[in-house]
Design a protein around this motif. Sequence first.
Motif, PDB file in Angstrom:
ATOM      1  N   ALA A 145      35.704 -16.987  -0.463  1.00 47.17           N
ATOM      2  CA  ALA A 145      35.762 -18.113  -1.198  1.00 47.17           C
ATOM      3  C   ALA A 145      36.396 -19.033  -0.301  1.00 47.17           C
ATOM      4  O   ALA A 145      36.444 -20.251  -0.318  1.00 47.17           O
ATOM      5  N   LEU A 146      38.525 -19.457   0.224  1.00 48.54           N
ATOM      6  CA  LEU A 146      38.945 -20.498   1.135  1.00 48.54           C
ATOM      7  C   LEU A 146      38.322 -20.615   2.242  1.00 48.54           C
ATOM      8  O   LEU A 146      38.438 -21.811   2.482  1.00 48.54           O
ATOM      9  N   ASN A 147      37.736 -19.458   2.985  1.00 46.81           N
ATOM     10  CA  ASN A 147      36.691 -19.555   4.492  1.00 46.81           C
ATOM     11  C   ASN A 147      35.612 -20.087   4.186  1.00 46.81           C
ATOM     12  O   ASN A 147      34.393 -20.333   5.458  1.00 46.81           O
TER      13      ASN A 147
ATOM     14  N   ILE B  56      30.262  -9.669  -6.350  1.00 42.36           N
ATOM     15  CA  ILE B  56      31.622  -9.938  -6.124  1.00 42.36           C
ATOM     16  C   ILE B  56      32.838 -11.403  -5.126  1.00 42.36           C
ATOM     17  O   ILE B  56      31.908 -11.353  -3.249  1.00 42.36           O
ATOM     18  N   ILE B  57      33.170 -11.801  -5.388  1.00 39.73           N
ATOM     19  CA  ILE B  57      33.744 -12.883  -4.370  1.00 39.73           C
ATOM     20  C   ILE B  57      35.295 -12.886  -4.401  1.00 39.73           C
ATOM     21  O   ILE B  57      36.194 -12.849  -5.105  1.00 39.73           O
TER      22      ILE B  57
ATOM     23  N   THR C  33      42.670 -12.047  -6.120  1.00 42.07           N
ATOM     24  CA  THR C  33      42.165 -11.365  -4.742  1.00 42.07           C
ATOM     25  C   THR C  33      40.727 -11.447  -4.787  1.00 42.07           C
ATOM     26  O   THR C  33      39.684 -11.701  -4.394  1.00 42.07           O
ATOM     27  N   MET C  34      40.473 -11.467  -6.030  1.00 42.98           N
ATOM     28  CA  MET C  34      38.646 -11.396  -6.564  1.00 42.98           C
ATOM     29  C   MET C  34      37.822 -11.722  -7.829  1.00 42.98           C
ATOM     30  O   MET C  34      38.724 -11.910  -8.861  1.00 42.98           O
TER      31      MET C  34
ATOM     32  N   THR D  21      41.059 -10.312 -10.288  1.00 40.06           N
ATOM     33  CA  THR D  21      41.998  -9.005 -10.116  1.00 40.06           C
ATOM     34  C   THR D  21      42.759  -9.957  -9.245  1.00 40.06           C
ATOM     35  O   THR D  21      42.544 -10.716  -8.338  1.00 40.06           O
ATOM     36  N   TYR D  22      44.020  -9.919  -9.365  1.00 36.19           N
ATOM     37  CA  TYR D  22      45.682 -10.523  -8.516  1.00 36.19           C
ATOM     38  C   TYR D  22      46.047  -9.582  -8.017  1.00 36.19           C
ATOM     39  O   TYR D  22      45.753  -7.769  -8.062  1.00 36.19           O
ATOM     40  N   PRO D  23      46.824  -9.476  -7.158  1.00 40.01           N
ATOM     41  CA  PRO D  23      47.516  -9.147  -5.979  1.00 40.01           C
ATOM     42  C   PRO D  23      48.204  -7.730  -7.144  1.00 40.01           C
ATOM     43  O   PRO D  23      48.358  -6.562  -6.516  1.00 40.01           O
TER      44      PRO D  23
END
Length: 448
Positions: free
Chosen positions: A409-411, A403-404, A269-270, A297-299
């Motif tokens: 990123a997707l959008n 921080i991305i 997610t980050m 970092t993951y959900p």
Amino acid sequence: MDNQEITKKNDSFSRRSFVKTTSLATGGILATSLPLETMAQTGKVKKLKLAVVGCGGRGTGATVQALTADSDVELVAMADAFKDRLEGSLSAIQEHFEGERKIDVKEKNRFVGFDAYKNAIDMADVVVLATPPGFRPMHFEYAIAQDKHVFMEKPVATDPAGVRRVLKAAKLAKEKKLNVVVGLQRHYQKVYTTLYDQIKQGAMGKIVSGQVYWNGGGVWVRPRQEGQSELEYQMRNWYYFNWLCGDHILEQHIHNIDVANWFIGEYPTMAQGMGGREVRNGKDHGEIFDHHFVEFTYPSGAVISSQCRHQKGCHNRVDEAFQGSNGSVVISKGIIKDLTGAEKFNYANVKEGEHDPNPYQVEHDRLFAAIRSKSEVLADAENGAKSTLAAIMGRMATYSGDIITWDQALNSDLQLVPDNLDWNSQAPTLPDANGKYNIPVPGVTKFS
């Protein structure tokens, strides 16, 4: 992989032996409903037509593997931006199968140029897509629109706009029941699949952290030649330009990032990190960094430390390691340990034979077995696109120092690859008067 790596000179055993043992041992055409001899006698085996788009080292190797996977596959068309690359690839493929199998692509079916991919894809049932990754979205999109089964190399794009195109085409491929394999070959490598199964069965509990590495000395450089246009130079030296390659965090390190995503069962997610150009900073090194370090970092809360480096004379490591609530694993060792350090599982104890099947070959064996049997549909494209986006997110973080997030990123409106390129087009990035390219600067470079 260079063309010479797949020639007769470097075979450790005969090609006839390789064709037989590889395709039979790993499934290959024997996954069909009739024995091979019966199919041959009854004439029920369809001759599958193969085309390759992108005739560099990996395209050449993948074509050899595709032809090895199924004896009733015929290479009918080839496409590349450069004629010399295409002819060199064809010669290498012919040399590999010399005395074993006739490889003859007619002159009229050897297509050169930016639109050559359409002509080659139109002729085939199955296509190999192995150009520099910047071109992958348009090639994949076209192949699926034309109802073709696909093997495509990783990464599947170099920018978020390309990822979105691949995700859309991946959905259509599923609807059409077209088989798609992406060259993230660890998904087809026995040690990885065995350890993954052990972890999913609870051998080390929930993964909470990990470290993934692609640290090495770097790859080839192709210096500028007299008379080359800027566009041709960049396409020949493609590894060092982001619109074509996406930087080595994407082109190589995607393998390790993808393993983290796979084993955790989530996408990050980050991302935040750092990177730069410390030792590889010449004019022929284009615009990419020579080192990246990212925290993903993951959900679930898991945090993966990711590092990749192209610096000679340093410690090298290509590997993945994970820590769980009840144990840990280092993939290269094949051993899962509990929290006391005691061994719980050792891949060496279940490994069959001295050598596991070559995962690069298994990819193609599985692809052609699925095409033949029609009992399963391989659908790697969505994961390939999402792992591509994760690596792009890491690159955006190291380039900017920000921080991305996944959604950011997707959008993102970042589009590195222009539409409708031809040899009269201006290169997407240009050097200054001193021949240097614009390098991202953390704290200055921004992404929307």
